[in-house]
Design a protein around this motif. Sequence first.
Motif, mmCIF file in Angstrom:
data_model
loop_
_atom_site.group_PDB
_atom_site.id
_atom_site.type_symbol
_atom_site.label_atom_id
_atom_site.label_comp_id
_atom_site.label_asym_id
_atom_site.label_seq_id
_atom_site.Cartn_x
_atom_site.Cartn_y
_atom_site.Cartn_z
ATOM 1 N N ILE A 67 0.835 -1.203 0.000
ATOM 2 C CA ILE A 67 0.000 0.000 0.000
ATOM 3 C C ILE A 67 0.870 1.252 0.000
ATOM 4 C CG2 ILE A 67 -1.638 1.332 1.380
ATOM 5 C CD1 ILE A 67 -2.868 -1.368 2.220
ATOM 6 N N VAL A 68 1.920 1.258 0.812
ATOM 7 C CA VAL A 68 2.819 2.417 0.871
ATOM 8 C C VAL A 68 3.487 2.639 -0.478
ATOM 9 C CG1 VAL A 68 4.973 3.248 1.876
ATOM 10 C CG2 VAL A 68 3.197 2.336 3.350
ATOM 11 N N GLU A 69 3.926 1.565 -1.133
ATOM 12 C CA GLU A 69 4.553 1.695 -2.450
ATOM 13 C C GLU A 69 3.578 2.263 -3.466
ATOM 14 O OE1 GLU A 69 5.944 -2.244 -3.230
ATOM 15 O OE2 GLU A 69 7.797 -1.959 -2.064
ATOM 16 N N ASP A 72 3.091 5.954 -2.773
ATOM 17 C CA ASP A 72 4.275 6.698 -3.215
ATOM 18 C C ASP A 72 4.278 6.875 -4.731
ATOM 19 O OD1 ASP A 72 5.143 6.987 -0.623
ATOM 20 O OD2 ASP A 72 6.607 5.336 -0.722
ATOM 21 N N ARG A 73 3.888 5.836 -5.477
ATOM 22 C CA ARG A 73 3.813 5.958 -6.935
ATOM 23 C C ARG A 73 2.784 6.988 -7.348
ATOM 24 N NH1 ARG A 73 3.966 0.269 -7.042
ATOM 25 N NH2 ARG A 73 1.735 0.237 -7.447
ATOM 26 N N LEU A 78 1.467 12.424 -9.349
ATOM 27 C CA LEU A 78 0.826 13.719 -9.131
ATOM 28 C C LEU A 78 1.844 14.852 -9.175
ATOM 29 C CD1 LEU A 78 -1.777 12.926 -6.318
ATOM 30 C CD2 LEU A 78 -2.243 13.562 -8.684
ATOM 31 N N ASP A 79 2.996 14.641 -8.551
ATOM 32 C CA ASP A 79 4.044 15.665 -8.580
ATOM 33 C C ASP A 79 4.537 15.903 -10.000
ATOM 34 O OD1 ASP A 79 3.882 16.088 -5.874
ATOM 35 O OD2 ASP A 79 5.564 14.745 -5.373
ATOM 36 N N ALA A 80 4.696 14.837 -10.775
ATOM 37 C CA ALA A 80 5.140 14.979 -12.160
ATOM 38 C C ALA A 80 4.101 15.746 -12.974
ATOM 39 C CB ALA A 80 5.392 13.612 -12.774
ATOM 40 N N ASN A 81 2.841 15.419 -12.791
ATOM 41 C CA ASN A 81 1.775 16.134 -13.504
ATOM 42 C C ASN A 81 1.717 17.596 -13.086
ATOM 43 O OD1 ASN A 81 1.053 13.827 -14.867
ATOM 44 N ND2 ASN A 81 -0.614 13.306 -13.477
#
Length: 102
Positions: A67-69, A72-73, A78-81
């Motif tokens: 779930i954490v992985e 994080d993905r 979202l940060d890239a977008n």
Amino acid sequence: MLRYTLMRLGILVACLLAVWGLVYSGIAPRGLGSSNGMWIILLSLVISAPISFVALRKERDRASIQIVEKVDRVKANLDANRSQEDEAVDEAARARAQGQPS
């Protein structure tokens, strides 16, 4: 995650069958009136929770890592977008400042 859920459900079913057997054999007390079914279900839930907590510790840790992985993905996407959107807005602002159509 599915594996953990199925294992947890298996423990609940095993407890349900054990409590049902104990109640109908007279070892465990029956519920009041027509509440016997609810009594068996609630007692099974109360018994299976600590068993699952102890017996499925490793599987729960594996599921939480997955779930954490995944979270994080999603955050990275979202940060890239967000950065792509910021770059597009900055380019449009520069183009307007220079008097060029966007």
